[in-house]
Design a protein around this motif. Structure first.
Motif, mmCIF file in Angstrom:
data_model
loop_
_atom_site.group_PDB
_atom_site.id
_atom_site.type_symbol
_atom_site.label_atom_id
_atom_site.label_comp_id
_atom_site.label_asym_id
_atom_site.label_seq_id
_atom_site.Cartn_x
_atom_site.Cartn_y
_atom_site.Cartn_z
ATOM 1 N N ASP A 10 0.790 -1.309 0.006
ATOM 2 C CA ASP A 10 0.008 -0.017 0.160
ATOM 3 C C ASP A 10 0.942 1.220 0.176
ATOM 4 O O ASP A 10 0.634 2.273 0.752
ATOM 5 C CB ASP A 10 -1.170 0.000 1.174
ATOM 6 C CG ASP A 10 -2.048 1.034 1.254
ATOM 7 O OD1 ASP A 10 -2.443 1.167 -0.188
ATOM 8 O OD2 ASP A 10 -2.360 1.687 2.124
ATOM 9 N N HIS A 12 2.486 4.742 -1.235
ATOM 10 C CA HIS A 12 1.867 6.120 -1.763
ATOM 11 C C HIS A 12 3.118 6.673 -2.040
ATOM 12 O O HIS A 12 4.006 6.889 -1.140
ATOM 13 C CB HIS A 12 1.026 6.716 -1.053
ATOM 14 C CG HIS A 12 -0.484 6.053 -0.937
ATOM 15 N ND1 HIS A 12 -1.610 6.378 -1.583
ATOM 16 C CD2 HIS A 12 -1.040 4.946 -0.291
ATOM 17 C CE1 HIS A 12 -2.459 5.679 -1.375
ATOM 18 N NE2 HIS A 12 -2.219 4.618 -0.580
ATOM 19 N N GLN A 22 -0.114 5.042 -6.054
ATOM 20 C CA GLN A 22 -1.688 5.263 -5.097
ATOM 21 C C GLN A 22 -1.845 3.613 -4.681
ATOM 22 O O GLN A 22 -3.132 3.108 -4.830
ATOM 23 C CB GLN A 22 -2.977 5.554 -6.233
ATOM 24 C CG GLN A 22 -2.368 7.040 -6.847
ATOM 25 C CD GLN A 22 -3.590 7.387 -7.613
ATOM 26 O OE1 GLN A 22 -4.684 7.114 -7.484
ATOM 27 N NE2 GLN A 22 -3.194 8.267 -8.625
ATOM 28 N N ARG A 210 -1.429 2.251 -9.827
ATOM 29 C CA ARG A 210 -2.217 0.967 -9.071
ATOM 30 C C ARG A 210 -1.610 -0.326 -9.836
ATOM 31 O O ARG A 210 -1.519 -0.195 -10.764
ATOM 32 C CB ARG A 210 -3.658 1.198 -9.004
ATOM 33 C CG ARG A 210 -3.989 2.264 -8.165
ATOM 34 C CD ARG A 210 -5.482 2.170 -7.816
ATOM 35 N NE ARG A 210 -6.213 3.278 -6.882
ATOM 36 C CZ ARG A 210 -6.441 4.353 -7.233
ATOM 37 N NH1 ARG A 210 -6.526 4.792 -8.635
ATOM 38 N NH2 ARG A 210 -6.951 5.187 -6.247
#
Length: 236
Positions: A10, A12, A22, A210
């Motif tokens: 996860d 970013h 993202q 992503r």
């Protein structure tokens, strides 16, 4: 030579106010070659730079060799054995091939100059040439060899065969196979699908920051719809 697992969860990252990564999650197991594919601007190079500390992650976890490395300095990450060969190669044009290698060499590296010259015979032939005198393919070989003498536990390669002649591409692919056979895991960003499918155990596709796809070598090879949707004919 033992490998080290890399896992990002996860993650970013931003350039200024632009939200580039993202929530990217991927993993590289010991001994694996994993490719990160995607169109230009998808965030592939940013992923590598974030893992190596050149871009500060704004969130998420990056675990290498069982330890969280998110947010620590690039030289500290490199010192733990995570080596990035950037797209621009970053070799010193005024230094000879051998000088480029010697300044990067770590005493505890399992890759000696002799090992490098055995795997990259063209570099031994050019060892007294300046970095700026080398062809593009030779510069790429030097960039990879320099990472090896630094004693990597995991190697990240950003577009290693971009713009190179087919005969040179074949040579670099053979050298990457040799590196892989030594046990060093590799995270590979590359547009050349033939190279990716030949080398990799698993593939990820990045789309607009992503992860849009993850598959094994066999799954990816048989899924033309995924290739067309996320990579298009320009990636062939």
């Amino acid at each position: 030579m033992s490998g080290a697992a890399l896992e990002i969860e996860d993650v970013h990252a931003y350039y200024g106010k632009s939200h580039i990564l993202q929530g990217v999650s991927l993993r590289v197991a010991p001994g694996e070659v994993v490719t990160l594919l995607g169109r230009n601007g998808a965030g592939k190079s940013t992923t590598l730079k974030t893992i190596s500390g050149l871009v500060a992650p704004a969130g998420g976890r990056i675990t290498f060799d069982g330890k969280d490395i998110a947010g620590i300095k690039p030289h500290q990450i490199a010192g733990r054995g995570l080596s990035l060969v950037p797209e621009d190669r970053g070799i010193f044009g005024l230094l000879t091939v051998e000088e480029n290698l010697r300044i990067a060499q770590r005493k505890d590296s399992l890759w000696s100059l002799a090992d490098v010259y055995r795997n990259f015979p063209r570099l031994e032939e050019r060892k007294r040439n300046g970095g700026a005198q080398l062809s593009g393919g030779e510069q790429q070989m030097l960039a990879i060899a320099r990472a090896l003498v630094n004693g990597p536990k995991l190697l990240m390669l950003d577009e290693p065969v971009e713009g190179l002649a087919p005969v040179v591409v074949d040579e670099i692919v053979a050298q990457i196979k040799q590196i892989r056979s030594s046990g060093i895991p590799i995270l590979l960003v590359e547009q050349n699908l033939a190279v990716c499918t030949e080398l990799a155990d698993r593939h990820y596709i990045l789309e607009l920051g992503r992860i849009a796809y993850e598959g094994t070598r066999a799954e990816f090879a048989s899924d033309d719809a995924v290739k067309d949707r996320y990579l298009g004919v320009g990636a062939q």
